[in-house]
Design a protein around this motif. Structure first.
Motif, PDB file in Angstrom:
ATOM      1  N   TYR A 148       0.856  -1.181   0.000  1.00  0.00           N
ATOM      2  CA  TYR A 148       0.000   0.000   0.000  1.00  0.00           C
ATOM      3  C   TYR A 148       0.895   1.236   0.000  1.00  0.00           C
ATOM      4  CZ  TYR A 148      -3.224   3.587   1.771  1.00  0.00           C
ATOM      5  OH  TYR A 148      -3.960   4.720   1.938  1.00  0.00           O
ATOM      6  N   LYS A 149       0.624   2.154  -0.903  1.00  0.00           N
ATOM      7  CA  LYS A 149       1.404   3.385  -0.979  1.00  0.00           C
ATOM      8  C   LYS A 149       0.833   4.411  -0.013  1.00  0.00           C
ATOM      9  CE  LYS A 149       3.276   6.816  -4.184  1.00  0.00           C
ATOM     10  NZ  LYS A 149       3.313   7.299  -5.578  1.00  0.00           N
ATOM     11  N   VAL A 150       1.679   4.871   0.885  1.00  0.00           N
ATOM     12  CA  VAL A 150       1.243   5.807   1.921  1.00  0.00           C
ATOM     13  C   VAL A 150       0.962   7.166   1.291  1.00  0.00           C
ATOM     14  CG1 VAL A 150       1.859   6.948   4.071  1.00  0.00           C
ATOM     15  CG2 VAL A 150       2.592   4.592   3.650  1.00  0.00           C
ATOM     16  N   GLY A 151      -0.180   7.739   1.620  1.00  0.00           N
ATOM     17  CA  GLY A 151      -0.542   9.068   1.149  1.00  0.00           C
ATOM     18  C   GLY A 151      -1.318   9.817   2.211  1.00  0.00           C
ATOM     19  N   VAL A 152      -1.607  11.075   1.957  1.00  0.00           N
ATOM     20  CA  VAL A 152      -2.358  11.881   2.915  1.00  0.00           C
ATOM     21  C   VAL A 152      -3.837  11.724   2.657  1.00  0.00           C
ATOM     22  CG1 VAL A 152      -0.520  13.566   3.214  1.00  0.00           C
ATOM     23  CG2 VAL A 152      -2.217  13.916   1.423  1.00  0.00           C
ATOM     24  N   ASP A 153      -4.604  11.849   3.711  1.00  0.00           N
ATOM     25  CA  ASP A 153      -6.059  11.762   3.628  1.00  0.00           C
ATOM     26  C   ASP A 153      -6.595  13.149   3.293  1.00  0.00           C
ATOM     27  OD1 ASP A 153      -8.717  11.317   3.841  1.00  0.00           O
ATOM     28  OD2 ASP A 153      -8.664  10.443   5.843  1.00  0.00           O
ATOM     29  N   THR A 154      -7.004  13.330   2.066  1.00  0.00           N
ATOM     30  CA  THR A 154      -7.466  14.657   1.636  1.00  0.00           C
ATOM     31  C   THR A 154      -8.830  15.018   2.205  1.00  0.00           C
ATOM     32  OG1 THR A 154      -8.416  13.676  -0.350  1.00  0.00           O
ATOM     33  CG2 THR A 154      -6.158  14.510  -0.509  1.00  0.00           C
ATOM     34  N   GLN A 155      -9.543  14.017   2.737  1.00  0.00           N
ATOM     35  CA  GLN A 155     -10.861  14.287   3.301  1.00  0.00           C
ATOM     36  C   GLN A 155     -10.798  14.633   4.779  1.00  0.00           C
ATOM     37  OE1 GLN A 155     -13.524  14.416   1.323  1.00  0.00           O
ATOM     38  NE2 GLN A 155     -12.154  13.924  -0.378  1.00  0.00           N
ATOM     39  N   ALA A 156      -9.644  14.364   5.396  1.00  0.00           N
ATOM     40  CA  ALA A 156      -9.545  14.574   6.847  1.00  0.00           C
ATOM     41  C   ALA A 156      -8.648  15.750   7.156  1.00  0.00           C
ATOM     42  CB  ALA A 156      -8.990  13.322   7.514  1.00  0.00           C
ATOM     43  N   SER A 157      -8.903  16.425   8.232  1.00  0.00           N
ATOM     44  CA  SER A 157      -8.076  17.552   8.636  1.00  0.00           C
ATOM     45  C   SER A 157      -8.040  17.615  10.145  1.00  0.00           C
ATOM     46  CB  SER A 157      -8.636  18.856   8.066  1.00  0.00           C
ATOM     47  OG  SER A 157      -9.932  19.085   8.576  1.00  0.00           O
ATOM     48  N   ALA A 172      -5.966  24.723  12.353  1.00  0.00           N
ATOM     49  CA  ALA A 172      -5.616  23.329  12.546  1.00  0.00           C
ATOM     50  C   ALA A 172      -6.029  22.459  11.380  1.00  0.00           C
ATOM     51  CB  ALA A 172      -6.262  22.797  13.817  1.00  0.00           C
ATOM     52  N   ALA A 173      -6.828  23.010  10.426  1.00  0.00           N
ATOM     53  CA  ALA A 173      -7.265  22.208   9.302  1.00  0.00           C
ATOM     54  C   ALA A 173      -6.210  22.095   8.222  1.00  0.00           C
ATOM     55  CB  ALA A 173      -8.539  22.801   8.701  1.00  0.00           C
ATOM     56  N   THR A 174      -5.164  22.916   8.278  1.00  0.00           N
ATOM     57  CA  THR A 174      -4.139  22.899   7.245  1.00  0.00           C
ATOM     58  C   THR A 174      -3.372  21.590   7.194  1.00  0.00           C
ATOM     59  OG1 THR A 174      -3.917  25.282   7.427  1.00  0.00           O
ATOM     60  CG2 THR A 174      -2.119  24.095   6.371  1.00  0.00           C
ATOM     61  N   PRO A 175      -2.856  21.061   8.325  1.00  0.00           N
ATOM     62  CA  PRO A 175      -2.123  19.803   8.254  1.00  0.00           C
ATOM     63  C   PRO A 175      -3.053  18.666   7.854  1.00  0.00           C
ATOM     64  CG  PRO A 175      -1.756  20.931  10.337  1.00  0.00           C
ATOM     65  CD  PRO A 175      -2.903  21.582   9.683  1.00  0.00           C
ATOM     66  N   GLN A 176      -2.635  17.849   6.894  1.00  0.00           N
ATOM     67  CA  GLN A 176      -3.415  16.699   6.460  1.00  0.00           C
ATOM     68  C   GLN A 176      -2.794  15.451   7.045  1.00  0.00           C
ATOM     69  OE1 GLN A 176      -3.224  17.350   2.208  1.00  0.00           O
ATOM     70  NE2 GLN A 176      -5.331  18.093   2.198  1.00  0.00           N
ATOM     71  N   ARG A 177      -3.609  14.567   7.534  1.00  0.00           N
ATOM     72  CA  ARG A 177      -3.094  13.418   8.241  1.00  0.00           C
ATOM     73  C   ARG A 177      -2.881  12.242   7.302  1.00  0.00           C
ATOM     74  NH1 ARG A 177      -8.410  11.599  11.785  1.00  0.00           N
ATOM     75  NH2 ARG A 177      -9.878  11.478  10.038  1.00  0.00           N
ATOM     76  N   ILE A 178      -1.976  11.363   7.710  1.00  0.00           N
ATOM     77  CA  ILE A 178      -1.672  10.139   6.983  1.00  0.00           C
ATOM     78  C   ILE A 178      -2.494   9.015   7.586  1.00  0.00           C
ATOM     79  CG2 ILE A 178       0.129   8.433   6.542  1.00  0.00           C
ATOM     80  CD1 ILE A 178       2.117  10.694   6.365  1.00  0.00           C
ATOM     81  N   THR A 179      -3.158   8.268   6.736  1.00  0.00           N
ATOM     82  CA  THR A 179      -3.923   7.114   7.189  1.00  0.00           C
ATOM     83  C   THR A 179      -3.492   5.883   6.403  1.00  0.00           C
ATOM     84  OG1 THR A 179      -5.725   7.563   5.621  1.00  0.00           O
ATOM     85  CG2 THR A 179      -5.908   8.539   7.818  1.00  0.00           C
ATOM     86  N   ILE A 180      -3.545   4.730   7.064  1.00  0.00           N
ATOM     87  CA  ILE A 180      -3.209   3.460   6.420  1.00  0.00           C
ATOM     88  C   ILE A 180      -4.241   2.420   6.818  1.00  0.00           C
ATOM     89  CG2 ILE A 180      -0.733   3.986   6.424  1.00  0.00           C
ATOM     90  CD1 ILE A 180      -0.489   1.958   8.753  1.00  0.00           C
ATOM     91  N   GLU A 217       5.874   6.475   0.803  1.00  0.00           N
ATOM     92  CA  GLU A 217       6.464   5.194   1.160  1.00  0.00           C
ATOM     93  C   GLU A 217       5.455   4.078   0.918  1.00  0.00           C
ATOM     94  OE1 GLU A 217       9.796   5.779   4.518  1.00  0.00           O
ATOM     95  OE2 GLU A 217       7.763   6.213   5.243  1.00  0.00           O
ATOM     96  N   ARG A 218       5.987   2.875   0.724  1.00  0.00           N
ATOM     97  CA  ARG A 218       5.139   1.731   0.458  1.00  0.00           C
ATOM     98  C   ARG A 218       5.276   0.737   1.618  1.00  0.00           C
ATOM     99  NH1 ARG A 218       2.264   0.246  -3.816  1.00  0.00           N
ATOM    100  NH2 ARG A 218       3.130   1.981  -5.023  1.00  0.00           N
ATOM    101  N   ILE A 219       4.133   0.249   2.124  1.00  0.00           N
ATOM    102  CA  ILE A 219       4.124  -0.671   3.256  1.00  0.00           C
ATOM    103  C   ILE A 219       3.418  -1.958   2.842  1.00  0.00           C
ATOM    104  CG2 ILE A 219       4.154   1.195   4.956  1.00  0.00           C
ATOM    105  CD1 ILE A 219       1.153   0.753   5.340  1.00  0.00           C
ATOM    106  N   ALA A 220       3.710  -3.013   3.584  1.00  0.00           N
ATOM    107  CA  ALA A 220       3.108  -4.315   3.314  1.00  0.00           C
ATOM    108  C   ALA A 220       1.732  -4.398   3.940  1.00  0.00           C
ATOM    109  CB  ALA A 220       3.997  -5.426   3.841  1.00  0.00           C
TER     110      ALA A 220
END
Length: 348
Positions: free
Chosen positions: A32-41, A279-287, A335-338
């Motif tokens: 799975y390629k790690v990316g930011v959650d554009t829907q979450a803030s 606080a909405a500016t930083p986008q969080r990473i979800t996996i 980054e890519r994770i298993a």
């Protein structure tokens, strides 16, 4: 495997065969390629529930603990006796004060009688004005001695009352710090009592997030339950006007409605989420949660490397839906994770 492959294996040696086999196996691990959650803030911080009304009951006098009338978990009422101390010394002090009071009263009555007699004689001209003044002074001294004795009796009564330790409010016994027979000294804790309602969420906000937290428009308290996460909106918030010099954090206290926390207990973990505003500016990473590896207190993922996978510790945040989790630290976008930790561990 064909004949050419077998020939190459014999030439390269067993060690190289194992390495190539691992690479081939690694290619079969879903990733799975790690990316930011554009829907979450926003961001979330770990906190705990705390009783708004909690008190550590201490001894106000020295004495041996005679009885401990409650245990952990007992419900108590305001003014209820929780423990009794040995008050023999206080009883002796009370008896001495009462004896001094009786003596002072006798002296006061005698001085008053003497003053009245001297006043009558002075009016008839049998004694001088100086004798009357002396009698009046003796009366005032006796009255002061009587008032002092009365105060001593009150003080000894208060001291004797300290031998009975009572509950400061209605609540539950959270902890007992002594047993019957222990020596209680002034200021030493005997029991901890708390009121089950209301509760508040306490969270330590790092200085790097302080401004974002202050301007957040939406602050909520989340707690995981059996079926789904419970989300509560605080009624009020209080920021302690000081920072911890070691952790560089500021304590936030978020009061919660008793209706929303009816089934919750002090000490339970919660998440405090700040959203909206700056606080909405930083986008969080979800996996996906299936990528997580939990070994005791370690939470980690297998990160794809040039050859195989490397186990890396991560710090998780709140659950996002039913199958995703927020990553607070440990991974970068791209980054890519298993997705299958078992296969990734075999391919290391």
């Amino acid at each position: 495997m064909n004949k050419a492959w077998k020939a190459n294996c014999r030439r390269l040696g067993a060690a190289t065969v194992l390495l190539l086999a691992g690479v081939l196996q690694a290619q079969t691990v879903p990733t799975y390629k790690v990316g930011v959650d554009t829907q979450a803030s926003g961001f979330a911080l770990e906190g705990t529930l705390q009783a708004v009304h909690q008190a550590t009951v201490s001894a106000q006098t020295q004495g041996r603990v005679l009885t401990l009338k409650v245990k952990v978990g007992d419900r108590v009422k305001a003014g209820q006796t929780l423990a009794t101390l040995d008050d023999r010394e206080a009883q002796v002090g009370t008896e001495r004060s009462q004896a001094q009071m009786a003596q002072a009263l006798a002296e006061f009555r005698n001085a008053q009688t003497q003053w009245e007699r001297t006043r009558e004689l002075q009016q008839k001209g049998f004694v001088s004005k100086a004798a009357l003044d002396t009698a009046a002074t003796q009366l005032e001294a006796a009255r002061a001695g009587k008032d002092q004795a009365q105060a001593s009796v009150k003080l000894s009564g208060i001291a004797q009352g300290y031998a009975r330790v009572v509950a400061p409010f209605d609540g539950l016994v959270l902890q007992t710090h002594v047993q019957a027979g222990d020596l209680a000294v002034p200021g030493a804790p005997l029991l901890t009592v708390y009121a089950p309602q209301p509760l508040r969420a306490v969270v330590q906000v790092p200085q790097s997030r302080a401004e974002d937290a202050k301007v957040a428009r939406d602050i909520s308290v989340e707690q995981d339950s059996v079926n789904a996460a419970v989300r509560i909106t605080p009624t009020t918030r209080q920021i302690v006007p000081s920072a911890d010099p070691v952790s560089q954090t500021t304590e936030w206290r978020l009061d919660l409605s008793p209706k929303d926390t009816a089934t919750m207990l002090p000490g339970q973990p919660v998440r405090v989420r700040f959203a909206g505003g700056a606080a909405a500016t930083p986008q969080r990473i979800t996996i996906p949660t299936q990528a997580l590896v939990r070994r005791g207190e370690l939470t980690a993922v297998y990160v794809a490397q040039a050859q195989g996978y490397a186990l890396r510790a991560v710090r998780t945040g709140a659950l996002v839906g039913a199958q995703s989790v927020e990553i607070v630290a440990g991974l970068r976008a791209g980054e890519r994770i298993a997705l299958d930790p078992v296969k990734a561990a075999a391919a290391r």
